[in-house]
Scaffold this motif. Sequence first.
Motif, PDB file in Angstrom:
ATOM      1  N   UNK A  66       6.104   2.942 -11.283  1.00 45.62           N
ATOM      2  CA  UNK A  66       6.923   1.982 -12.016  1.00 45.62           C
ATOM      3  C   UNK A  66       8.300   1.854 -11.375  1.00 45.62           C
ATOM      4  N   UNK A  67       8.848   2.971 -10.903  1.00 43.30           N
ATOM      5  CA  UNK A  67      10.148   2.930 -10.242  1.00 43.30           C
ATOM      6  C   UNK A  67      10.056   2.104  -8.963  1.00 43.30           C
ATOM      7  N   UNK A  68       9.018   2.344  -8.168  1.00 38.12           N
ATOM      8  CA  UNK A  68       8.849   1.623  -6.918  1.00 38.12           C
ATOM      9  C   UNK A  68       8.675   0.124  -7.176  1.00 38.12           C
ATOM     10  N   UNK A  69       7.807  -0.224  -8.106  1.00 34.46           N
ATOM     11  CA  UNK A  69       7.546  -1.644  -8.378  1.00 34.46           C
ATOM     12  C   UNK A  69       8.807  -2.347  -8.873  1.00 34.46           C
ATOM     13  N   UNK A  70       9.534  -1.680  -9.767  1.00 34.54           N
ATOM     14  CA  UNK A  70      10.762  -2.272 -10.270  1.00 34.54           C
ATOM     15  C   UNK A  70      11.791  -2.472  -9.177  1.00 34.54           C
ATOM     16  N   UNK A  71      11.883  -1.517  -8.265  1.00 34.51           N
ATOM     17  CA  UNK A  71      12.869  -1.632  -7.186  1.00 34.51           C
ATOM     18  C   UNK A  71      12.485  -2.753  -6.215  1.00 34.51           C
ATOM     19  N   UNK A  76       8.672  13.716  -7.801  1.00 36.42           N
ATOM     20  CA  UNK A  76       7.624  13.033  -7.052  1.00 36.42           C
ATOM     21  C   UNK A  76       8.241  11.827  -6.337  1.00 36.42           C
ATOM     22  N   UNK A  77       7.928  11.689  -5.071  1.00 37.75           N
ATOM     23  CA  UNK A  77       8.416  10.556  -4.281  1.00 37.75           C
ATOM     24  C   UNK A  77       7.219   9.800  -3.716  1.00 37.75           C
ATOM     25  N   UNK A  78       7.114   8.527  -4.055  1.00 37.69           N
ATOM     26  CA  UNK A  78       6.062   7.666  -3.521  1.00 37.69           C
ATOM     27  C   UNK A  78       6.712   6.658  -2.585  1.00 37.69           C
ATOM     28  N   UNK A  79       6.183   6.573  -1.374  1.00 32.45           N
ATOM     29  CA  UNK A  79       6.727   5.657  -0.381  1.00 32.45           C
ATOM     30  C   UNK A  79       5.665   4.638   0.009  1.00 32.45           C
ATOM     31  N   UNK A  90       0.818  -1.201   0.000  1.00 32.32           N
ATOM     32  CA  UNK A  90       0.000   0.000   0.000  1.00 32.32           C
ATOM     33  C   UNK A  90       0.857   1.260   0.000  1.00 32.32           C
ATOM     34  N   UNK A  91       0.346   2.292  -0.659  1.00 30.06           N
ATOM     35  CA  UNK A  91       1.027   3.586  -0.689  1.00 30.06           C
ATOM     36  C   UNK A  91       0.856   4.266   0.661  1.00 30.06           C
ATOM     37  N   UNK A 142      10.563   2.891  -1.857  1.00 30.44           N
ATOM     38  CA  UNK A 142      10.447   4.230  -2.429  1.00 30.44           C
ATOM     39  C   UNK A 142      10.564   4.175  -3.947  1.00 30.44           C
ATOM     40  N   UNK A 143       9.778   5.005  -4.624  1.00 28.46           N
ATOM     41  CA  UNK A 143       9.907   5.208  -6.061  1.00 28.46           C
ATOM     42  C   UNK A 143       9.873   6.687  -6.378  1.00 28.46           C
ATOM     43  N   UNK A 144      10.588   7.096  -7.439  1.00 23.20           N
ATOM     44  CA  UNK A 144      10.691   8.498  -7.832  1.00 23.20           C
ATOM     45  C   UNK A 144      10.172   8.698  -9.256  1.00 23.20           C
ATOM     46  N   UNK A 145       9.573   9.861  -9.489  1.00 23.60           N
ATOM     47  CA  UNK A 145       9.146  10.263 -10.823  1.00 23.60           C
ATOM     48  C   UNK A 145       9.309  11.756 -10.985  1.00 23.60           C
TER      49      UNK A 145
END
Length: 379
Positions: free
Chosen positions: A91-96, A18-21, A2-3, A27-30
Amino acid sequence: MKIGRIETFYVPPRWLFVRVEGEDGAVGWGEASLEGHAEAVGGAFEALRDRFVGHDAFRIEDIWQVAYRGGFYRGGAVLMSALSGLDQALWDLKGRVLGVPAWQLLGGKVRDRIRAYAWIGGDRPHEIGEAARARREQGFSAVKMNATAELDWLGTPKLFDAVVERVRAAQAEGMDVGLDFHGRVHKPMAKQLGKALEPLGLLFIEEPLLSENPEGLAQIAALTSTPIALGERLYSRWDFKPFLASGAVDIIQPDLSHAGGLSECRRIAAMAEAYDVAVAPHCPLGPLALAACLQLAGCTPNVALQEMSLGIHYNVGHDLLNFCANKEALTAVDGYLPIPEGPGLGVDVDEAAVREAHKDRHRWRNPIWRLRDGSFAEW
């Protein structure tokens, strides 16, 4: 997963990161940069936070659909830029989390590197020649330059000679050249200039007219064999659809920070492939936008060329790589950018540097250009 949190950072000169945790700390960045309107995009994130904090971060397509359609009003530069930055970060978060690049999640690699081009400026042929030589020494074999900096909206055809001389100065240094019209000239002038430039063998002419004039673009396309490029001011597959259907464009230039992120630009590219149209993503922005473009290039067969923001005057003093711990991921080699092999977008963000830069929250505004008579000129 969950975000847990969605943050935005105003990073000089004009970028919005943008930072989604996730709730577990992943963490993912856009990048949601929208030139001159960062505050408006930042405001749009208020609704995105209310909607998606607590949502499953791995359901990227569901998030995209709800963000696009769930607010009733949809599309446009502001809302789509916000959605773009969120999509990239997911996408960054999921890939990481899964330990693979985004291109692997999107079907796997179709190439190892993508040809890059950089912008050059100068009003006189010798200035253009020097700038092209500098790019050649950096390893580039392609550049983009202004076509119409000195042309009035109507002007006179005798001014075409100066444009031709500037192009030839860059070509004399071994460069392939794309010319950006910026939609600055009236249709009769664009038609004549396109004809005059045809013998030069350009990579493309960009925005000979604005996308608001699809009928005129179709007319120009019928008059020249030079590829016509367009699309940085279009924000969805529905915006691109009529230009593909009319045959008015040969190269589309969606901006992954404006046109719905990786998810939507992958769909736009697939739609263009059905019309035998190439993709050259627009990217005069920051490092995360470029990283997202490289993920698209890695998994999309009709991506042909990638723009880099080196040397663009409004980024001067702000190195594209300042916030990257792995600078090699975004460094051109022999005129090509490598497809990143790292997880997610493939860029390791220096979070401390981003947070420090955010303290000097920028208020960047678009420069205003005027013609010799004092009237407004398109950027």
